[in-house]
Enzyme design. Structure first.
Site: not given
Lengths: 351, 386
Positions: A17, A20, A97, A166, A216, A254
């Site tokens: 709900t 996102d 998350t 992506y 990375e 990150h």
């Protein structure tokens, strides 16, 4: 085909709900994913995009026989959401998350490990936190990856990043290289599924012919993956490491991307891959050519049957191979013609 | 968040760790007053977050309050490795018989907290790890926490003497509480000193907090050293952008940390130098874009002089991030104030067509390929330089 998700995946959305959660529920349904239930405590009985909402994961599983869950709840509640899904015996838990305290993730990680050890069937599996999820082109997607950039094919992709994933998927698709599964494992210091786990899954997947690994800076997962590939992976692997120009001591977005105490640099990771015989792209746009060349070598090898490659060939340096893939030098052109340059044989590399 | 030594000491003291009396001072007068209270020789230490303070003249002894005034004045006038000294710690000086090293850090590979102890304290632990790795003892902390017998067993072979072993074990158990309850990424005491009288005390405090846990630690906000932040860093934090300033001249605005790092790498690969790492994050509103441009064009000026940035690149791969939001942010920024440097835009993904239309209406164009965008921004930067 794919790893971890397929047409039999019946998905719960925890936090359905929220903004996102609701948005990506729509996107996942449109892509063809079977979203069977949503969970938001206190909102049981509502519907989101036609998906029934339950108060708890246990109720949702009982009502819908769900076998996977994706988590969009805010960071302070995310660890609890993972535990709740595990308690309800959900087999695949994908936590999108970001921003979980490491202490929380650590506790959850070990809780999941204990359950896996007790169950003995590799379940539950946690992917993430702080990850974009999974995309099996043409089959299903769980998480937030944009579906339109991918197309079905033989390349398995595993990455610690989000948008960089992506970018690479897009470039592979543009180059005519489709994907079996794109898996984002997340950018945190502690994650449920690491490179080694993903490599194991792709190696066992009959529809994956080559693997792209996007690492990375920070930690030693890439180094461990390099060792693992050397010992256990027969399929060709191509690697890229982001953060070659990152300064030490600064967190690059990150939580896991930091060069600390002189370790975790891109240079070390690239060297570890090269030492394991894995071609390393210096920039993302080199990846498709390296993959194509690696797959071509594999085909040539398969065509040549069980013929062993001589040790001198096998010792061909990583940079020479990279040049060959770029088409610099005769090796590349020969290989592109279907070639007389034999592949570096993995069998030959191993003693 | 990295704590300064005086903040780390406060945290240590709160958990009962043995630290010597002392306080932080911003002026020579304050330093003198603290020395009067301490009543005895004091050590004055520059509160900058770089290693090698001692060698740079940032750590001095003073035997009287007047001397403390003079030494504090000298140190407060220093700039150590580019960082001006704005505060000094004035603490009781200790006699030291022996210096040890003790730290707790996360072992990412084993997925457990790791205690590191060395008989070689007071020096760079990375140097010890390189030259005499056998002098570092390691202990992984079990999931249910550290036990007293484990702590004693860690110190017994090195310290031997019963009273020292139990004091050190007490220090470690308290440091474990600091690390675990306090959501630390690192809690380090170097040196952990033994005095000639056989007391174990923490003479330094290095603490790195896990920023993700800030929501459950109200007290952290007070530790954030706002005066040490540049205006750009503050704006980035307020707007939820992830930003690291670098030394080059090509500004980069990117969505996603991995892509932002790869963009920096690509700029370098094609012969440019990135001016920054800047991740505008996932769901980016036009306001975030406006803030990003403000940060990049303004930040070099914070440290005096004109901005070094000669061209700016947007590299956006739309997913959650909508390209039209970014385009709106760009045109709004330009309407508010011209950039003064060339702008190159690469965007692809969610709502790309709408974004292109918005840009075209304002005379702007965008490329779809990352490599093209990077090469173009480097060329533009070079034109500006010539």
């Amino acid at each position: 085909m794919s790893i971890l998700i397929d047409k039999s995946t019946r998905l719960i959305v925890q936090g359905i709900t929220g903004r996102d959660g609701a948005f990506h529920t729509r996107q996942m349904i449109d892509y063809g994913t079977k979203v069977v239930a949503g969970v938001t405590p206190g909102k049981g009985g509502e519907q989101v995009h036609g998906v029934p909402v339950y108060d708890s994961v246990a109720e949702a599983v009982a009502a819908t026989k769900a076998n996977a869950s994706v988590i969009y709840v805010p960071a302070p509640f995310a660890a609890d959401a993972i535990e709740e899904a595990a308690d309800a015996r959900v087999g695949l838990i994908v936590c999108i998350t970001e921003g979980l305290p490491v202490r929380d993730t650590l506790a959850v990680y070990h809780s999941i490990e204990r359950r896996r050890a007790a169950n003995g069937n590799g379940k539950p599996r946690l992917v993430g936190p702080n990850c974009p999820g999974l995309l099996a082109p043409g089959i299903a997607k769980v998480g937030i990856m944009p579906g339109h950039i991918a197309k079905p094919g033989p390349v398995g992709l595993v990455s610690r990043s989000g948008t960089l994933t992506y970018e690479v998927v897009d470039q592979l698709t543009q180059a005519g290289l489709g994907q079996s599964t794109c898996l984002g494992i997340g950018g945190d210091p502690i994650i449920g599924t690491n490179f080694t786990d993903a490599l194991t899954l792709f190696e066992a997947d009959p529809h994956t012919e080559a693997i792209v690994l996007i690492g990375e800076i920070g930690g030693t997962d890439e180094e461990e993956a390099a060792q693992f590939v050397k010992r256990h992976v027969k399929k060709p692997v191509v690697a890229f490491v982001a953060g070659q120009t990152a300064p030490p001591g600064k967190r690059m977005g990150h939580a896991g991307a930091i060069i600390a105490g002189g370790t975790g640099t891109a240079a070390e990771k690239m060297a570890a891959f090269e030492a394991a015989g894995i071609p390393v792209a210096r920039i993302p746009s080199e990846i498709p050519a390296l993959v194509a060349a690696a797959m071509e070598r594999r085909r040539v090898r398969a065509g040549a049957g069980a013929r062993r490659v001589g040790p001198a060939r096998a010792k061909k340096s990583a940079s020479a191979r990279r040049n060959a893939a770029r088409g610099n030098g005769s090796g590349g052109r020969d290989a592109a013609r279907g070639g007389r340059v034999p592949a570096r044989g993995r069998a030959a590399r191993r003693p | 968040m990295n704590l300064r030594e005086y903040q780390g000491r406060e945290l240590f003291a709160r958990y009962g760790l043995p630290v010597l009396p002392g306080q932080v001072a911003s002026t020579p007068e304050e330093a003198r007053d603290i020395a009067v209270q301490v009543a005895g020789p004091v050590v004055i230490k520059a509160q900058v977050m770089v290693g090698g303070r001692g060698k740079a003249g940032g750590v001095k002894l003073a035997s009287t309050p007047e001397e403390a005034f003079d030494r504090a004045r000298d140190i407060l006038a220093l700039t150590i490795k580019g960082l001006p000294v704005r505060k000094v710690l004035v603490a009781q000086a200790a006699e030291i018989a022996r210096e040890l090293y003790l730290a707790i850090v996360l072992d990412r590979s084993k997925k457990l907290p790791l205690v590191m102890f060395s008989s070689e304290g007071g020096v760079d632990i990375e140097e010890v790890a390189r030259s005499t790795p056998e002098k570092i003892v390691r202990l992984h902390v079990p999931l249910d926490g550290l036990r007293a017998y484990q702590a004693r067993a860690l110190f017994q072979p090195v310290l031997r003497e019963g009273a020292l072993v139990s004091q050190a074990a007490d220090v470690l158990l308290k440091l474990w509480r600091v690390y675990s309850d306090g959501d630390c990424q690192l809690a380090e005491i170097n040196p952990l000193a033994i005095t000639p009288a056989g007391k174990v005390i923490a003479l330094d405090a290095k603490v790195i907090l896990d920023d993700n846990a800030e929501y459950r630690h109200r007290e952290w906000e007070g530790w954030r050293d706002r005066e040490e932040e540049t205006a750009g860093e503050r704006l980035a934090r307020d707007k939820g952008l992830s930003y690291v300033k670098l030394e080059g001249d090509i500004g980069c605005v990117v969505n996603g940390a991995g892509l932002a790092m790869a963009t920096m790498d690509l700029v370098k690969h094609y012969g440019g130098e990135p001016a920054n790492f800047l991740d505008i994050g996932g769901s980016s509103s036009p306001e975030k874009v406006t803030a990003a441009l403000k940060i990049i064009t303004g930040d070099a000026r914070d440290r005096g002089g004109a901005s070094k940035v000669r061209a700016i690149l947007f590299n956006i791969f739309g997913g959650i991030t909508r390209c039209d939001d970014v385009a709106n942010g760009i045109v709004q920024s330009l309407a508010q104030s011209p950039l003064g440097v060339p702008l190159v835009i690469r965007l692809t993904g969610t709502n790309e067509e709408a974004a292109r239309k918005i840009l075209a209406d304002h005379g702007l164009t965008a490329t779809t390929k990352m490599d093209e965008g990077v090469r173009e921004v480097i060329a533009k930067a070079q034109e500006v330089t010539v």
